[in-house]
Design a protein around this motif. Structure first.
Motif, PDB file in Angstrom:
ATOM      1  N   GLU A  14      52.564 -22.807  28.202  1.00 33.97           N
ATOM      2  CA  GLU A  14      52.878 -24.618  28.588  1.00 33.97           C
ATOM      3  C   GLU A  14      51.799 -25.108  28.438  1.00 33.97           C
ATOM      4  OE1 GLU A  14      55.734 -24.842  26.930  1.00 33.97           O
ATOM      5  OE2 GLU A  14      56.349 -23.224  27.299  1.00 33.97           O
ATOM      6  N   PHE A  15      51.350 -26.127  27.519  1.00 34.91           N
ATOM      7  CA  PHE A  15      50.008 -26.661  27.629  1.00 34.91           C
ATOM      8  C   PHE A  15      49.909 -28.146  27.718  1.00 34.91           C
ATOM      9  CE2 PHE A  15      50.496 -24.726  24.176  1.00 34.91           C
ATOM     10  CZ  PHE A  15      50.697 -25.308  22.531  1.00 34.91           C
ATOM     11  N   THR A  16      48.764 -29.019  28.369  1.00 32.59           N
ATOM     12  CA  THR A  16      48.897 -30.713  27.566  1.00 32.59           C
ATOM     13  C   THR A  16      49.304 -31.429  27.066  1.00 32.59           C
ATOM     14  OG1 THR A  16      46.802 -30.923  27.655  1.00 32.59           O
ATOM     15  CG2 THR A  16      47.336 -29.858  30.005  1.00 32.59           C
ATOM     16  N   ASP A  17      48.991 -30.899  25.814  1.00 32.07           N
ATOM     17  CA  ASP A  17      49.044 -31.633  24.413  1.00 32.07           C
ATOM     18  C   ASP A  17      48.777 -30.746  23.443  1.00 32.07           C
ATOM     19  OD1 ASP A  17      46.435 -32.155  24.725  1.00 32.07           O
ATOM     20  OD2 ASP A  17      46.687 -34.218  24.598  1.00 32.07           O
ATOM     21  N   PHE A  18      48.461 -30.602  21.748  1.00 32.38           N
ATOM     22  CA  PHE A  18      48.032 -30.643  21.158  1.00 32.38           C
ATOM     23  C   PHE A  18      46.630 -30.451  20.766  1.00 32.38           C
ATOM     24  CE2 PHE A  18      52.944 -29.986  20.832  1.00 32.38           C
ATOM     25  CZ  PHE A  18      52.609 -28.876  20.118  1.00 32.38           C
ATOM     26  N   ALA A  19      46.585 -31.784  21.175  1.00 31.50           N
ATOM     27  CA  ALA A  19      45.067 -32.447  20.928  1.00 31.50           C
ATOM     28  C   ALA A  19      43.460 -31.171  21.524  1.00 31.50           C
ATOM     29  CB  ALA A  19      44.534 -33.846  20.624  1.00 31.50           C
ATOM     30  N   ASP A  20      44.111 -31.825  22.548  1.00 35.86           N
ATOM     31  CA  ASP A  20      42.690 -31.077  23.411  1.00 35.86           C
ATOM     32  C   ASP A  20      44.202 -30.018  24.063  1.00 35.86           C
ATOM     33  OD1 ASP A  20      41.137 -29.916  24.987  1.00 35.86           O
ATOM     34  OD2 ASP A  20      40.793 -31.829  25.957  1.00 35.86           O
ATOM     35  N   PRO A  21      44.846 -29.064  23.901  1.00 29.61           N
ATOM     36  CA  PRO A  21      44.968 -28.205  24.796  1.00 29.61           C
ATOM     37  C   PRO A  21      44.507 -27.377  25.506  1.00 29.61           C
ATOM     38  CG  PRO A  21      45.385 -27.072  22.745  1.00 29.61           C
ATOM     39  CD  PRO A  21      44.617 -28.059  22.739  1.00 29.61           C
ATOM     40  N   GLN A  22      45.429 -27.987  27.242  1.00 27.44           N
ATOM     41  CA  GLN A  22      44.709 -27.063  28.779  1.00 27.44           C
ATOM     42  C   GLN A  22      45.961 -26.236  28.937  1.00 27.44           C
ATOM     43  OE1 GLN A  22      41.242 -27.125  29.474  1.00 27.44           O
ATOM     44  NE2 GLN A  22      41.425 -28.645  27.411  1.00 27.44           N
ATOM     45  N   LEU A  23      45.233 -25.327  29.608  1.00 29.20           N
ATOM     46  CA  LEU A  23      46.958 -24.743  30.483  1.00 29.20           C
ATOM     47  C   LEU A  23      47.805 -24.626  31.405  1.00 29.20           C
ATOM     48  CD1 LEU A  23      48.128 -21.529  30.187  1.00 29.20           C
ATOM     49  CD2 LEU A  23      46.268 -20.455  31.464  1.00 29.20           C
ATOM     50  N   ILE A  24      49.184 -24.614  31.892  1.00 29.02           N
ATOM     51  CA  ILE A  24      49.700 -24.615  32.466  1.00 29.02           C
ATOM     52  C   ILE A  24      50.697 -24.313  33.260  1.00 29.02           C
ATOM     53  CG2 ILE A  24      52.183 -26.865  33.197  1.00 29.02           C
ATOM     54  CD1 ILE A  24      50.942 -28.446  31.010  1.00 29.02           C
ATOM     55  N   SER A  25      50.762 -23.433  32.549  1.00 30.01           N
ATOM     56  CA  SER A  25      51.747 -22.264  32.832  1.00 30.01           C
ATOM     57  C   SER A  25      51.716 -21.221  31.861  1.00 30.01           C
ATOM     58  CB  SER A  25      52.979 -22.258  34.143  1.00 30.01           C
ATOM     59  OG  SER A  25      53.854 -22.724  32.250  1.00 30.01           O
ATOM     60  N   ILE A  26      51.272 -19.809  32.392  1.00 28.21           N
ATOM     61  CA  ILE A  26      51.635 -18.311  31.281  1.00 28.21           C
ATOM     62  C   ILE A  26      52.795 -17.313  31.665  1.00 28.21           C
ATOM     63  CG2 ILE A  26      50.009 -17.464  32.662  1.00 28.21           C
ATOM     64  CD1 ILE A  26      48.550 -16.072  30.086  1.00 28.21           C
ATOM     65  N   GLY A  27      53.626 -17.264  31.099  1.00 31.04           N
ATOM     66  CA  GLY A  27      54.429 -16.408  31.487  1.00 31.04           C
ATOM     67  C   GLY A  27      54.176 -15.101  29.711  1.00 31.04           C
ATOM     68  N   MET A  28      54.610 -13.838  30.587  1.00 33.39           N
ATOM     69  CA  MET A  28      53.583 -12.317  29.841  1.00 33.39           C
ATOM     70  C   MET A  28      55.832 -11.224  30.385  1.00 33.39           C
ATOM     71  SD  MET A  28      50.117 -11.478  30.534  1.00 33.39           S
ATOM     72  CE  MET A  28      49.763 -12.002  31.759  1.00 33.39           C
ATOM     73  N   ALA A  29      55.651 -10.801  29.208  1.00 30.35           N
ATOM     74  CA  ALA A  29      56.729 -10.297  29.601  1.00 30.35           C
ATOM     75  C   ALA A  29      56.720  -9.021  28.765  1.00 30.35           C
ATOM     76  CB  ALA A  29      58.201 -10.769  28.957  1.00 30.35           C
ATOM     77  N   SER A  30      56.713  -7.535  29.448  1.00 31.91           N
ATOM     78  CA  SER A  30      56.338  -6.090  28.884  1.00 31.91           C
ATOM     79  C   SER A  30      57.464  -5.732  27.852  1.00 31.91           C
ATOM     80  CB  SER A  30      55.881  -5.433  29.405  1.00 31.91           C
ATOM     81  OG  SER A  30      56.383  -4.669  30.069  1.00 31.91           O
ATOM     82  N   GLU A  31      57.512  -4.791  26.773  1.00 32.42           N
ATOM     83  CA  GLU A  31      58.605  -4.694  26.601  1.00 32.42           C
ATOM     84  C   GLU A  31      59.585  -3.330  27.789  1.00 32.42           C
ATOM     85  OE1 GLU A  31      58.486  -2.881  22.644  1.00 32.42           O
ATOM     86  OE2 GLU A  31      56.549  -0.960  23.409  1.00 32.42           O
TER      87      GLU A  31
END
Length: 160
Positions: A14-31
């Motif tokens: 999830e990030f701030t906006d499409f014009a200048d995306p700055q990271l807000i959160s990250i999720g990773m799920a392995s198989e």
């Protein structure tokens, strides 16, 4: 013949906006079931109205997920090492280029050689993705929920 084990890791950001995306959160799920989730500080002024209304209200429920950008790099690297199969590779599966770009940025551009980016947008069954969110009563636009949904909806042989 030496066959290398490869595991898919589904990533979403999830990030701030499409014009200048700055990271807000990250999720990773392995198989194989391992999961990672983190939230980092962001500038509210750079957030789009959509992000303010939809994404931000879902943050802050897991205090252990809150960390600095420097801590994020270290914790992702540790999680990747733990998740990696012995002498194998991790395929970092993303459905949107910005997810990969923000992952690379979070890692300071230092992606382990045993991590391979893989665009899988054409392998995500949208009906299954929506089904995952509905059956589990999990809202979309939360990085870990969306990574889990992509893991659930991924089909190696999906052809459009």
């Amino acid at each position: 013949m030496d066959l290398q084990v490869a595991i898919n890791v589904f990533i979403d950001t999830e990030f701030t906006d499409f014009a200048d995306p700055q990271l807000i959160s990250i999720g990773m799920a392995s198989e194989t079931g391992e999961e990672f989730y983190a939230e980092i500080p962001y500038d509210l002024q750079h957030c789009s109205e959509f992000v303010k209304e939809t994404v931000l209200p879902m943050l802050g429920y897991a205090s252990e997920a809150e960390m600095t950008k420097d801590d994020l790099r270290e914790k992702i690297a540790r999680w990747l090492r733990i998740t990696r199969p012995r002498h194998g590779v991790l395929r970092i599966c993303y459905d949107y280029q910005t997810d990969w770009d923000l992952f690379v940025e979070a890692m300071g551009g230092q992606i382990p050689t045993w991590c391979i980016g893989r665009l899988v947008a054409d392998r995500i069954n949208e009906l299954l993705r929506r089904e995952y969110h509905q059956q589990n009563c999990l809202p979309e636009h939360h990085a870990l929920n969306d990574a889990r949904a992509n893991r659930y909806a991924f089909q190696e042989s999906l052809i459009h």
